[in-house]
Design an enzyme around this catalytic site. Structure first.
Site, PDB file in Angstrom:
ATOM      1  N   GLY A 112       0.779  -1.236   0.000  1.00 53.31           N
ATOM      2  CA  GLY A 112       0.000   0.000   0.000  1.00 53.31           C
ATOM      3  C   GLY A 112       0.807   1.281   0.000  1.00 53.31           C
ATOM      4  O   GLY A 112       0.264   2.341  -0.313  1.00 53.31           O
ATOM      5  N   THR A 113       2.096   1.212   0.344  1.00 51.25           N
ATOM      6  CA  THR A 113       2.894   2.444   0.346  1.00 51.25           C
ATOM      7  C   THR A 113       3.571   2.681  -1.003  1.00 51.25           C
ATOM      8  O   THR A 113       4.254   3.677  -1.183  1.00 51.25           O
ATOM      9  CB  THR A 113       3.995   2.390   1.429  1.00 51.25           C
ATOM     10  OG1 THR A 113       4.862   1.278   1.158  1.00 51.25           O
ATOM     11  CG2 THR A 113       3.393   2.258   2.819  1.00 51.25           C
ATOM     12  N   GLY A 114       3.361   1.769  -1.949  1.00 53.24           N
ATOM     13  CA  GLY A 114       4.040   1.868  -3.239  1.00 53.24           C
ATOM     14  C   GLY A 114       3.348   2.792  -4.215  1.00 53.24           C
ATOM     15  O   GLY A 114       2.322   3.426  -3.917  1.00 53.24           O
ATOM     16  N   TYR A 115       3.895   2.840  -5.418  1.00 49.26           N
ATOM     17  CA  TYR A 115       3.478   3.783  -6.453  1.00 49.26           C
ATOM     18  C   TYR A 115       1.995   3.636  -6.811  1.00 49.26           C
ATOM     19  O   TYR A 115       1.249   4.609  -6.817  1.00 49.26           O
ATOM     20  CB  TYR A 115       4.360   3.556  -7.681  1.00 49.26           C
ATOM     21  CG  TYR A 115       4.114   4.512  -8.818  1.00 49.26           C
ATOM     22  CD1 TYR A 115       4.332   5.878  -8.651  1.00 49.26           C
ATOM     23  CD2 TYR A 115       3.688   4.058 -10.058  1.00 49.26           C
ATOM     24  CE1 TYR A 115       4.124   6.763  -9.693  1.00 49.26           C
ATOM     25  CE2 TYR A 115       3.472   4.935 -11.109  1.00 49.26           C
ATOM     26  CZ  TYR A 115       3.693   6.286 -10.920  1.00 49.26           C
ATOM     27  OH  TYR A 115       3.480   7.154 -11.954  1.00 49.26           O
TER      28      TYR A 115
ATOM     29  N   LYS B  72       4.985 -13.307 -13.472  1.00 48.37           N
ATOM     30  CA  LYS B  72       3.549 -13.074 -13.289  1.00 48.37           C
ATOM     31  C   LYS B  72       2.740 -14.319 -13.642  1.00 48.37           C
ATOM     32  O   LYS B  72       1.735 -14.623 -12.987  1.00 48.37           O
ATOM     33  CB  LYS B  72       3.098 -11.876 -14.135  1.00 48.37           C
ATOM     34  CG  LYS B  72       3.553 -10.534 -13.568  1.00 48.37           C
ATOM     35  CD  LYS B  72       3.099  -9.360 -14.425  1.00 48.37           C
ATOM     36  CE  LYS B  72       3.529  -8.051 -13.795  1.00 48.37           C
ATOM     37  NZ  LYS B  72       3.125  -6.874 -14.610  1.00 48.37           N
TER      38      LYS B  72
ATOM     39  N   HIS C 248      10.849  -4.024 -23.115  1.00 50.62           N
ATOM     40  CA  HIS C 248       9.434  -3.677 -22.976  1.00 50.62           C
ATOM     41  C   HIS C 248       9.038  -2.591 -23.981  1.00 50.62           C
ATOM     42  O   HIS C 248       7.959  -2.645 -24.574  1.00 50.62           O
ATOM     43  CB  HIS C 248       9.131  -3.240 -21.542  1.00 50.62           C
ATOM     44  CG  HIS C 248       9.241  -4.367 -20.557  1.00 50.62           C
ATOM     45  ND1 HIS C 248       9.014  -4.203 -19.201  1.00 50.62           N
ATOM     46  CD2 HIS C 248       9.551  -5.680 -20.711  1.00 50.62           C
ATOM     47  CE1 HIS C 248       9.176  -5.369 -18.580  1.00 50.62           C
ATOM     48  NE2 HIS C 248       9.514  -6.275 -19.476  1.00 50.62           N
TER      49      HIS C 248
END
Length: 313
Positions: free
Chosen positions: A11-14, A138, A271
């Site tokens: 939750g503190t990420g980007y 993933k 990418h």
């Protein structure tokens, strides 16, 4: 039916902090995982405390303590993981396997959204090295989810505006080029999907109680934001009143540029190749196993890239 209780991991990420905000705004009882490994990271602690002020509940748990993860998961109906898969930040995708084990044991979760939010890894089986590692990992997480019979939604959010729009999709910067010189990838006409990160969060939270998105991939393709690189340039030229000086980079030269770059940069170049040369974001039709977010949720007034670019003037 009441709104689901939500646990956000990362939750503190980007993207994570935006998901927490969107969950609270939509009226969900929102929990945020607080890991003891935070140590002396004052910035992350302050973010967590700000969530608490907004009404979120902090739940202590660690990936090195299976029981604590199970206990955290048992408090909620939906788990959303937003751990970073970006190599130049941190890269923790396979840590989610521990979360899958905890969800499997808890047995109460109605929906799990693993950390995806980019290209659809199921369509990237032919991705080049070393960038394919992101998609392979993933897919390992997806395999574990599906083998455990955990209900899921996968969110394919395409290109975050913060990384691809303000810089006009130029590498190694996040700002518009000061010299007005820009690189055009190939003919610059391949269609790409750009999405504001706050919109990613809003669409994501909309999916969690929606039966139409259960066990499906949700693609974020806001129609006004499906643009070629040249169309993005045109928007900036119109807003800024400046004429960009464009130089073309061939597919061969882009791939040749990978030699000598560090690992994280090689992943990034790979990418860019798939996005801007192959058109991997738009070269397929969404089938029965997928849904498109802006069609499902026409009430979301998403940010158009003209408006997004204005902040850089």
């Amino acid at each position: 039916m009441g709104k689901s209780k939500v646990l956000v991991v990362g939750g503190t990420g980007y993207i994570g902090k935006r998901i927490v905000k969107a969950s609270l705004e939509e009226g969900h009882e929102t929990y945020v995982l607080q890991r003891p490994e935070i140590g002396l990271d004052i910035d992350k602690l302050q973010i967590l405390l700000s969530f608490k002020k907004q009404g979120a509940r902090l739940v202590q748990a660690s990936f090195s303590d299976h029981r604590s993860l199970v206990d955290a998961v048992k408090k909620v109906d939906v788990v959303i993981c937003t751990m970073s898969g970006v190599h130049f930040r941190s890269h923790n995708l396979l840590v989610q396997l521990k979360l899958v084990e905890a969800i499997k044991e808890a047995g109460n979760v109605k929906r799990f959204l693993p950390s995806e939010f980019g290209m659809d890894p199921a369509r990237m089986g032919n991705a080049i090295e070393p960038g394919r590692v992101t998609f392979d990992e993933k897919m390992k997480v997806r395999k574990a989810i599906e083998e455990a019979n955990i209900p899921f939604t996968y969110v394919s959010a395409n290109c975050f505006a913060g990384y691809f729009v303000g810089n006009l999709s130029q590498m190694c910067t996040l700002l518009p080029p000061a010299t007005d010189n820009v690189t055009v990838y190939g003919d610059g006409n391949v269609k790409v999907v750009f999405v504001d990160e706050d919109d990613v969060a809003r669409y994501t939270i909309k999916t969690i109680d929606d039966p139409r998105t259960l066990n499906k991939t949700v693609y974020l393709r806001p129609p006004d934001n499906i643009l070629s690189q040249r169309q993005l340039f045109e928007k900036w030229e119109k807003l800024s009143g400046k004429q960009l000086r464009k130089s073309t980079l061939s597919e061969h030269d882009l791939l040749s540029s990978m030699k000598g770059l560090d690992y994280a940069q090689q992943v990034g170049v790979g990418h860019f190749y798939h996005i801007f040369y192959e058109g991997c974001l738009t070269n397929f039709e969404i089938g029965e196993d997928g849904e498109e977010a802006s069609q499902l949720y026409p009430d979301v007034n998403y940010t158009r890239m003209d408006d997004y670019l204005k902040i850089f003037l």
